[in-house]
Design a protein around this motif. Structure first.
Motif, PDB file in Angstrom:
ATOM      1  N   TYR A   1       0.823  -1.216   0.000  1.00  0.00           N
ATOM      2  CA  TYR A   1       0.000   0.000   0.000  1.00  0.00           C
ATOM      3  C   TYR A   1       0.856   1.265   0.000  1.00  0.00           C
ATOM      4  O   TYR A   1       0.538   2.242  -0.663  1.00  0.00           O
ATOM      5  N   MET A   2       1.936   1.253   0.773  1.00  0.00           N
ATOM      6  CA  MET A   2       2.731   2.462   0.971  1.00  0.00           C
ATOM      7  C   MET A   2       3.721   2.728  -0.154  1.00  0.00           C
ATOM      8  O   MET A   2       4.049   3.892  -0.409  1.00  0.00           O
ATOM      9  N   ASP A   3       4.206   1.694  -0.810  1.00  0.00           N
ATOM     10  CA  ASP A   3       5.308   1.879  -1.745  1.00  0.00           C
ATOM     11  C   ASP A   3       5.021   1.374  -3.154  1.00  0.00           C
ATOM     12  O   ASP A   3       5.828   1.573  -4.041  1.00  0.00           O
ATOM     13  N   ARG A   4       3.902   0.700  -3.336  1.00  0.00           N
ATOM     14  CA  ARG A   4       3.577   0.167  -4.653  1.00  0.00           C
ATOM     15  C   ARG A   4       2.127   0.505  -4.972  1.00  0.00           C
ATOM     16  O   ARG A   4       1.587   1.473  -4.495  1.00  0.00           O
ATOM     17  N   ASP A   5       1.489  -0.348  -5.724  1.00  0.00           N
ATOM     18  CA  ASP A   5       0.135  -0.066  -6.197  1.00  0.00           C
ATOM     19  C   ASP A   5      -0.965  -0.614  -5.294  1.00  0.00           C
ATOM     20  O   ASP A   5      -2.139  -0.389  -5.547  1.00  0.00           O
ATOM     21  N   GLY A   6      -0.606  -1.374  -4.265  1.00  0.00           N
ATOM     22  CA  GLY A   6      -1.607  -1.927  -3.361  1.00  0.00           C
ATOM     23  C   GLY A   6      -2.376  -3.103  -3.920  1.00  0.00           C
ATOM     24  O   GLY A   6      -3.376  -3.523  -3.337  1.00  0.00           O
ATOM     25  N   LEU A   7      -1.919  -3.660  -5.019  1.00  0.00           N
ATOM     26  CA  LEU A   7      -2.650  -4.746  -5.671  1.00  0.00           C
ATOM     27  C   LEU A   7      -2.087  -6.131  -5.368  1.00  0.00           C
ATOM     28  O   LEU A   7      -2.636  -7.127  -5.828  1.00  0.00           O
ATOM     29  N   GLN A   8      -1.020  -6.210  -4.602  1.00  0.00           N
ATOM     30  CA  GLN A   8      -0.385  -7.502  -4.299  1.00  0.00           C
ATOM     31  C   GLN A   8      -0.654  -7.891  -2.842  1.00  0.00           C
ATOM     32  O   GLN A   8       0.261  -8.188  -2.089  1.00  0.00           O
ATOM     33  N   GLN A   9      -1.899  -7.923  -2.455  1.00  0.00           N
ATOM     34  CA  GLN A   9      -2.273  -8.175  -1.068  1.00  0.00           C
ATOM     35  C   GLN A   9      -2.371  -9.661  -0.756  1.00  0.00           C
ATOM     36  O   GLN A   9      -2.997 -10.421  -1.488  1.00  0.00           O
ATOM     37  N   ALA A  10      -1.721 -10.049   0.324  1.00  0.00           N
ATOM     38  CA  ALA A  10      -1.807 -11.427   0.834  1.00  0.00           C
ATOM     39  C   ALA A  10      -2.969 -11.499   1.816  1.00  0.00           C
ATOM     40  O   ALA A  10      -3.358 -10.479   2.394  1.00  0.00           O
ATOM     41  N   PRO A  11      -3.526 -12.673   2.043  1.00  0.00           N
ATOM     42  CA  PRO A  11      -4.568 -12.794   3.076  1.00  0.00           C
ATOM     43  C   PRO A  11      -3.988 -12.384   4.438  1.00  0.00           C
ATOM     44  O   PRO A  11      -2.893 -12.803   4.798  1.00  0.00           O
ATOM     45  N   TRP A  12      -4.718 -11.552   5.166  1.00  0.00           N
ATOM     46  CA  TRP A  12      -4.248 -11.088   6.470  1.00  0.00           C
ATOM     47  C   TRP A  12      -4.067 -12.261   7.434  1.00  0.00           C
ATOM     48  O   TRP A  12      -3.168 -12.238   8.267  1.00  0.00           O
ATOM     49  N   TRP A  13      -4.934 -13.228   7.341  1.00  0.00           N
ATOM     50  CA  TRP A  13      -4.865 -14.431   8.193  1.00  0.00           C
ATOM     51  C   TRP A  13      -4.968 -15.654   7.308  1.00  0.00           C
ATOM     52  O   TRP A  13      -5.893 -15.757   6.500  1.00  0.00           O
ATOM     53  N   ASP A  14      -4.024 -16.573   7.473  1.00  0.00           N
ATOM     54  CA  ASP A  14      -4.037 -17.831   6.726  1.00  0.00           C
ATOM     55  C   ASP A  14      -3.891 -18.951   7.746  1.00  0.00           C
ATOM     56  O   ASP A  14      -2.783 -19.267   8.192  1.00  0.00           O
TER      57      ASP A  14
END
Length: 163
Positions: free
Chosen positions: A58-71
Motif C-alpha cells: 500500500y505504501m510503496d507500490r500499487d496496493g494490488l499484491q495483497q496477501a490474506p491477512w490471516w491464513d
C-alpha cells in the motif's frame, strides 16, 4: 538521531527478532507439531508477514499484491523466504524514505471501495509495535509446546548492538 534514523535502527532490531521468532517455532519438537497450538503459532507468524507485505504494498507500490491477512493453513516452510523478501523490501523502503514522505499520508481501500488515509509515520511505528504483541503470543505457545523461547526484548538487543 533523527526520527527516520531511529525507525531504521528499530527495524534492524525487528529483523533480528523475526529470525528469533522463526527459530522459536522451529524448535517445537516434532511430536508436538500436530497440536493446534503449533499451527496457531505458525498462523501468527504468517499474519505478521502478511501485515508487513500488505502495508508495504500500500505504501510503496500499487496496493494490488495483497496477501490474506490471516491464513490458518500457513506453512512454516514458506516463512523464511517470505521474511527474507519482506525484510529486504522494508529495509529498502526505509532507506529511501525521507522526512516529507514520513509526514505525508498514504491511502488504502477499506470495505465498500472507500479509501482511508493514514500518516506514513503511524504505519512505520505500527510495523514495530504490532510484532511485539504477536511475538509474545508465539513465545507462550512455543513454551507450552516444549520449544525453546528466546528473549526478544529491545533493551537486550540495544545493549548487545552497541557493544
Amino acid at each position: 538521531m533523527s526520527p527516520l534514523d531511529h525507525y531504521r535502527q528499530m527495524y534492524e532490531y525487528e529483523k533480528e527478532c523475526d529470525q528469533k521468532m522463526l527459530a522459536m517455532i522451529e524448535s517445537v519438537p516434532n511430536v508436538h507439531r500436530g497440536d493446534a497450538r503449533f499451527q496457531q503459532a505458525v498462523t501468527l507468524a504468517g499474519h505478521l508477514a502478511a501485515c508487513r507485505e500488505n502495508w508495504l504494498d500500500y505504501m510503496d507500490r500499487d496496493g494490488l499484491q495483497q496477501a490474506p491477512w490471516w491464513d490458518s493453513a500457513c506453512d512454516l516452510a514458506t516463512l523464511p523466504s517470505r521474511y527474507a523478501a519482506l525484510q529486504a523490501g522494508w529495509t529498502d523502503y526505509l532507506a529511501r524514505l525521507d522526512d516529507d514522505r514520513l509526514a505525508s499520508d498514504f491511502q488504502f481501500p477499506i470495505d465498500g471501495g472507500v479509501f482511508y488515509r493514514l500518516k506514513t509515520e503511524i504505519q512505520v511505528v505500527q510495523l514495530i509495535g504490532h510484532a511485539s504483541y504477536h511475538r509474545g503470543q508465539i513465545a507462550l505457545l512455543v513454551d507450552q509446546l516444549g520449544g525453546e523461547t528466546v528473549d526478544t526484548d529491545y533493551a537486550d538487543w540495544a545493549v548487545s548492538a552497541s557493544a
